[in-house]
Design an enzyme around this catalytic site. Structure first.
Site, PDB file in Angstrom:
ATOM      1  N   LYS A  66       0.872  -1.190   0.000  1.00 43.00           N
ATOM      2  CA  LYS A  66       0.000   0.000   0.000  1.00 43.00           C
ATOM      3  C   LYS A  66       0.902   1.231   0.000  1.00 43.00           C
ATOM      4  O   LYS A  66       1.892   1.285   0.750  1.00 43.00           O
ATOM      5  CB  LYS A  66      -0.902  -0.026   1.240  1.00 43.00           C
ATOM      6  N   SER A 141      -9.826   2.303   2.563  1.00 49.53           N
ATOM      7  CA  SER A 141      -8.940   2.999   1.665  1.00 49.53           C
ATOM      8  C   SER A 141      -7.943   2.124   0.916  1.00 49.53           C
ATOM      9  O   SER A 141      -7.375   2.557  -0.091  1.00 49.53           O
ATOM     10  CB  SER A 141      -8.164   4.055   2.458  1.00 49.53           C
ATOM     11  N   SER A 165     -10.199   0.158   6.791  1.00 51.09           N
ATOM     12  CA  SER A 165      -9.573   0.196   5.466  1.00 51.09           C
ATOM     13  C   SER A 165      -8.936  -1.095   4.973  1.00 51.09           C
ATOM     14  O   SER A 165      -8.552  -1.182   3.805  1.00 51.09           O
ATOM     15  CB  SER A 165      -8.503   1.278   5.432  1.00 51.09           C
TER      16      SER A 165
HETATM   17  N1  GLN Z   1     -13.275   4.623   5.898  1.00 48.39           N
HETATM   18  C1  GLN Z   1     -12.679   5.076   7.121  1.00 48.39           C
HETATM   19  C2  GLN Z   1     -12.346   6.546   7.033  1.00 48.39           C
HETATM   20  O1  GLN Z   1     -12.505   7.098   5.975  1.00 48.39           O
HETATM   21  C3  GLN Z   1     -11.474   4.247   7.465  1.00 48.39           C
HETATM   22  C4  GLN Z   1     -10.231   4.663   6.818  1.00 48.39           C
HETATM   23  C5  GLN Z   1      -9.055   3.820   7.211  1.00 48.39           C
HETATM   24  O2  GLN Z   1      -9.198   2.805   7.887  1.00 48.39           O
HETATM   25  N2  GLN Z   1      -7.891   4.274   6.818  1.00 48.39           N
HETATM   26  O3  GLN Z   1     -11.925   7.131   8.009  1.00 48.39           O
END
Ligand code: GLN
Length: 456
Positions: A66, A141, A165
């Site tokens: 990532k 994400s 994410s």
């Molecule tokens: N979807 C969540 C957010 O936008 C989680 C993001 C993440 O885990 N990096 O905060």
């Protein structure tokens, strides 16, 4: 997991992965492919194998990183314009550990910029497409990492999970995704989102692969003082008897087919002699609101370092220093990043701190206690990951509240620091993957992964 040996060379494994990555280029999975670097590393491993030298447990295994993990190979951008052109001088501890065992990074994967999002549509490089339906989002994400594994390009990929994410894109693409206990894997060298909930984890195609990766990545790191001693490799697998389901999640706000998938898995567990216990966890209803106060507060602080002087992109427009900061941040951040910086500074401001941040911190304590109470009654909890399967590209990206609601069942784990493993749970009638998550008490990661085999 295919590992290089005297019959299959690391170069073969890496070349196959690179070919597949190029074949699937229209999915927009990778922000960077390192063909030359990966083949060079593969040849070094093949030489060792030829000489009969000992090679690591991941010898020649191609993986995807990532793009919020630091390593000097390629730019680390976190899919944000403001980090374009930034090459890190340091390597994340997790990357060092994987590569010490012979794993080979073939490329960096797309994400919502700075990991803010649930669809990978907030990426400066455009969205990644879902592995099962190109009209739909990959989840986020860590969308690029999830699709790289789901399309079988690589054996595994790294992810970060601050509020879902890893688990949500895993469930949107029909694979395994683990958010470990907070502190199990070092966060050193990973672009910080919210330091009190950030976790490093993996996407894999099987529980056994997950176990292998965790046995390598876990452990204390002097460079991350929040890491725990290596309980992962020291823990014995515990036998489970009782599995909890959360009553509060069994309602219309969750897709019918996901609720049915959960019921089917419960039937399977019952047929194997497990007891299913219905839990009331009323404090979880505060999780989403508390998360979207605490996390932006930490985001605002962590993103304050991007000033156009120290990292990556710098605005051309500026005449003085004040303008240089402002213009760089204005041009360099995506609108979702800016929204979080503004919310974060608002909830931390002296006039509103007590009303928002302090209250959210108290709600967080209630959530921690709610999980402790639940785990005094059951061994693990099984819940949906998200309220729906992969949604259409463009469906929610202009409606932040709709996007935040995606996280309603994933964020409480991050606030409580407990581990969660997303597992595949079949497909809906349109062929989209459905995912569930197994939740365990802190430090139960190893047993949780082992237990997930009961659900296959
Ligand atoms: N979807 C969540 C957010 O936008 C989680 C993001 C993440 O885990 N990096 O905060």
């Amino acid at each position: 997991m295919k590992i290089a040996n005297s019959k299959v060379t690391a170069e073969r494994l890496v070349r196959d992965a690179l070919d597949k990555a190029k074949h699937f280029s229209d999915y927009n999975i990778f922000t960077f492919l390192d063909e030359e670097g990966a083949i060079k590393k593969a040849r070094e491993i093949d030489e060792k194998i030829k000489r009969g030298e000992k090679v690591g447990r991941l010898a020649g295994v191609p993986y995807a990183l990532k793009d919020n993990f630091l390593s000097p190979r390629g730019e680390t951008t976190a899919s944000a314009h403001i980090l374009e052109g930034f090459t890190s001088p340091v390597t994340a501890t997790a990357v060092e550990k994987l590569e010490a065992e012979g794993a080979i990074m073939i490329g960096r994967t797309n994400l919502d910029a700075f990991a803010h999002g649930s669809s990978t549509e907030n990426s400066y490089f455009g969205p990644t497409l879902n592995s099962h339906d190109k009209k739909r989002v990959a989840g986020g994400s860590s969308g690029g990492s999830a699709v790289a594994v789901a399309l079988d390009i690589v054996e595994f990929a790294t992810g970060t999970d601050t509020g879902g994410s890893i688990r949500q894109p895993a469930s949107f693409n029909g694979i395994y995704g683990l958010k470990p206990t907070y502190g199990c894997v070092s966060r050193y060298g990973v672009v910080a989102m919210a330091s009190s909930t950030d976790c490093i984890g993996f996407f894999t195609k099987s529980p056994d692969d997950m176990d292998l990766l965790m046995s390598i990545a876990s452990g204390q790191d002097p460079k991350d003082l929040t890491t725990l001693p290596d309980y992962y490799n020291d823990s014995k697998v515990k036998k489970a008897k009782k599995i909890g389901v959360v009553k509060d999640f069994d309602n219309e706000s969750v897709d019918k087919e996901i609720r049915e998938a959960l019921k089917k898995k419960c039937e399977l567990l019952k047929s194997k002699g497990y007891e299913i216990v219905e839990l009331e966890m009323p404090a979880l209803k505060y999780a989403l609101a508390a998360y979207y106060i605490i996390v932006p507060a930490e985001v605002a602080s962590n993103l304050s370092r991007y000033d156009g002087v120290r990292y990556g992109f710098r605005s051309e427009k500026s005449e003085d220093l004040e303008n240089l900061y402002a213009n760089t941040r204005d041009e360099g951040f995506m609108s979702e990043n800016k929204r979080r910086i503004m919310i974060g500074n608002f909830v931390l401001s002296s006039g509103f701190y007590d009303a928002y941040f302090l209250k959210a911190a108290k709600a967080r304590t209630l959530i921690v206690k709610e999980y402790e109470k639940a785990f005094s009654k059951v061994d693990y909890i099984l819940t949906p990951v998200s309220p729906n399967p992969a949604f259409l590209l463009g469906e929610k990206v202009n409606d932040p509240i709709a996007m935040y609601l995606e996280d309603m069942m994933s964020v409480s784990l991050n606030l409580a620091g407990v581990p969660g493993l997303a597992i595949p749970a079949g497909e809906n009638k349109n062929g989209l993957p459905l995912g569930l998550q197994l939740v365990g008490p802190r430090r139960s990661d190893k047993s949780l992964i082992e237990f997930s085999k009961e659900l296959i």
